[in-house]
Design a protein around this motif. Structure first.
Motif, mmCIF file in Angstrom:
data_model
loop_
_atom_site.group_PDB
_atom_site.id
_atom_site.type_symbol
_atom_site.label_atom_id
_atom_site.label_comp_id
_atom_site.label_asym_id
_atom_site.label_seq_id
_atom_site.Cartn_x
_atom_site.Cartn_y
_atom_site.Cartn_z
ATOM 1 N N ILE A 198 -11.785 6.738 -95.950
ATOM 2 C CA ILE A 198 -11.882 7.507 -97.191
ATOM 3 C C ILE A 198 -12.564 8.837 -96.893
ATOM 4 O O ILE A 198 -13.715 8.870 -96.434
ATOM 5 C CB ILE A 198 -12.705 6.725 -98.252
ATOM 6 N N THR A 199 -11.861 9.934 -97.154
ATOM 7 C CA THR A 199 -12.473 11.248 -96.973
ATOM 8 C C THR A 199 -13.533 11.452 -98.052
ATOM 9 O O THR A 199 -13.340 11.044 -99.197
ATOM 10 C CB THR A 199 -11.398 12.349 -97.103
ATOM 11 N N VAL A 233 -5.957 7.180 -100.130
ATOM 12 C CA VAL A 233 -6.837 7.066 -98.961
ATOM 13 C C VAL A 233 -5.972 6.594 -97.800
ATOM 14 O O VAL A 233 -4.817 6.240 -97.986
ATOM 15 C CB VAL A 233 -8.027 6.099 -99.212
ATOM 16 N N ARG A 234 -6.529 6.586 -96.587
ATOM 17 C CA ARG A 234 -5.725 6.232 -95.416
ATOM 18 C C ARG A 234 -5.893 4.758 -95.060
ATOM 19 O O ARG A 234 -7.004 4.256 -94.954
ATOM 20 C CB ARG A 234 -6.150 7.107 -94.215
ATOM 21 N N ASP A 235 -4.763 4.092 -94.899
ATOM 22 C CA ASP A 235 -4.764 2.680 -94.514
ATOM 23 C C ASP A 235 -4.665 2.577 -92.998
ATOM 24 O O ASP A 235 -3.696 3.054 -92.408
ATOM 25 C CB ASP A 235 -3.554 1.995 -95.163
ATOM 26 N N ASN A 243 -6.457 13.349 -103.440
ATOM 27 C CA ASN A 243 -6.005 13.021 -102.088
ATOM 28 C C ASN A 243 -7.191 13.043 -101.128
ATOM 29 O O ASN A 243 -7.696 14.101 -100.770
ATOM 30 C CB ASN A 243 -4.933 14.016 -101.641
ATOM 31 N N LEU A 244 -7.615 11.850 -100.726
ATOM 32 C CA LEU A 244 -8.728 11.715 -99.778
ATOM 33 C C LEU A 244 -8.226 10.990 -98.529
ATOM 34 O O LEU A 244 -8.888 10.109 -97.987
ATOM 35 C CB LEU A 244 -9.886 10.961 -100.439
ATOM 36 N N SER A 245 -7.016 11.375 -98.075
ATOM 37 C CA SER A 245 -6.375 10.643 -96.978
ATOM 38 C C SER A 245 -6.358 11.400 -95.659
ATOM 39 O O SER A 245 -6.034 10.825 -94.636
ATOM 40 C CB SER A 245 -4.937 10.288 -97.361
ATOM 41 N N ALA A 246 -6.655 12.691 -95.651
ATOM 42 C CA ALA A 246 -6.441 13.464 -94.419
ATOM 43 C C ALA A 246 -7.685 14.209 -93.939
ATOM 44 O O ALA A 246 -7.575 15.119 -93.115
ATOM 45 C CB ALA A 246 -5.283 14.440 -94.616
ATOM 46 N N ASN A 247 -8.856 13.807 -94.418
ATOM 47 C CA ASN A 247 -10.121 14.421 -93.972
ATOM 48 C C ASN A 247 -10.154 15.937 -94.144
ATOM 49 O O ASN A 247 -10.758 16.656 -93.343
ATOM 50 C CB ASN A 247 -10.427 14.065 -92.517
#
Ligand code: PMP
Length: 371
Positions: free
Chosen positions: A342-343, A327-329, A34-38
């Motif tokens: 991408i964190t 990752v975060r869109d 999980n690299l979506s929330a920094n």
């Protein structure tokens, strides 16, 4: 995409300005990586983990917390070289942002922001009926438009700027922040949630001694790997802190959070090698990602990278569904067409993201169309 909305019944019952609010969608999928929330995805350094564990074990749960987190406040004040009266601790940076808008925003007040930035600013402004004046960043460089910002700051009740900015990654020049503080008749918050990942001497904290309308926001969620305990804090002039203290829910920072935060702050030196590794990995990732045909990467001083890639939403879906990587869109956000954030994770996580992206993009014709 269909927008979620409140039920008809609730739309009639909530305050009118909340009628169009969307029910919260955490957009959370359990994935391998999980690299979506920094967040900081590294294991907590042993000295910190041991100190936190001992502090938690020694904390009685039957008493209410110290409302102003006295011990933690003194540790934070000593660390940052300010008086304890210049510190207010909150239940994550988010609570302090909300309280900032609650205290100083409201109907007829204006908040100046420089989007694309952290979406919670505009959200808390909408909850508190604060008007938002948006000074958009340059669409290419993602840099702040200094002249337009200063012009807007002159009329503003409050300004929130982010350094390094989420999601664009750039830091603000201290000179510009100084000019904004001088220009704005209200308070100027500089959100340094990611400050520890930036180059040395980029913090605006030295300005606190000269500008009594400056508020600096920090959190233990990022560099110090404690997003789960919910602990943030602001530094500002004592009379500004009095307002934060007066309006807060008195027990919002619980005893376990206070205990863990004190231990983490005392052992903060142990986090330095982790922060250094994340900075080095960021450079490695930025170089490797920009070498993939069709990928644009913005330089970043945070623990994340903003990238532009054709069909970003599809890429993000395939990363999730075929590789179990989240990752975060941001591709639906204004100014961030086809952007993903991408964190920067551990070397293993980062290499997996790189391999997956190289494969997804190489296997689409011309690196553009995703099937
Ligand atoms: N500011 C920025 C720019 C952020 O990205 C975040 C978290 N994503 C926060 C503040 C708040 O962090 P927390 O509530 O975890 O302290």
């Amino acid at each position: 995409m269909a927008m979620a909305q409140l039920s008809d019944r609730m739309r009639a019952l909530v305050q009118p300005h909340l009628a169009t609010i969307e029910p919260y969608d955490p957009n959370f999928t359990l994935t391998r990586i999980n690299l979506s929330a920094n967040e900081n995805t590294y294991p907590m350094p042993a000295p910190a983990r041991e100190a936190v564990a001992a502090a938690l074990a020694a904390t009685p749960l039957n008493r209410y917390p110290d409302p102003m987190s006295g011990e933690l406040r003194c540790e934070l004040a000593a660390w940052h070289g300010v008086a304890p009266e210049q510190v207010c601790v909150g239940n994550g940076g988010d609570e302090l942002l909300y309280n900032f808008l609650l205290a100083f925003g409201g109907t007829g007040r204006t908040l100046v922001t420089c989007p694309p930035d952290f979406s919670e600013y505009a959200f808390f402004a909408s909850l508190t009926q604060t008007d938002v004046v948006r000074v958009w960043r340059d669409a290419e460089t993602m840099h702040v438009d200094a002249a337009a910002l200063l012009e807007a700051a002159r009329q503003a009740s409050m300004v929130i700027l982010t350094s390094p900015n989420n999601p664009t990654g750039d830091v603000l020049e201290r000179d510009l922040v100084e000019q904004v503080c001088a220009a704005c008749p209200g308070l100027v918050m500089i959100d340094e949630a990611y400050g520890e990942f930036a180059d040395a001497d980029t913090t605006v904290e030295p300005l606190l001694a000269r500008y009594d309308n400056l508020v600096v926001l920090h959190t233990l969620s990022k560099a110090f790997g404690e997003a789960g305990i919910r602990c943030g804090y602001v530094l500002a002039a004592p009379d500004v802190i009095e307002v934060f203290a007066a309006i807060r829910q008195i027990y919002s920072v619980n005893v376990l959070t206070q205990a863990a935060a004190v231990a983490a702050v005392r052992t903060r030196a142990a986090f330095e090698p982790v922060i250094e590794t994340i900075r080095a990995e960021r450079q490695h990732m930025a170089r490797a990602l920009s070498a993939i045909p069709g990928v644009r990467v913005w330089p970043s001083q945070g623990n994340f990278l903003l990238v532009r890639v054709a069909e970003a939403s599809r890429v993000r879906e395939r990363l999730r569904d075929e590789h179990s990587i989240l990752v975060r869109d941001f591709s639906y956000a204004p100014g961030l067409a086809d952007c993903l954030r991408i964190t920067v994770g551990t070397p293993e996580e980062n290499n997996e993201v790189l391999r997956a992206l190289e494969q997804l993009i190489a296997h689409s014709p011309s690196g553009r169309e995703m099937q």
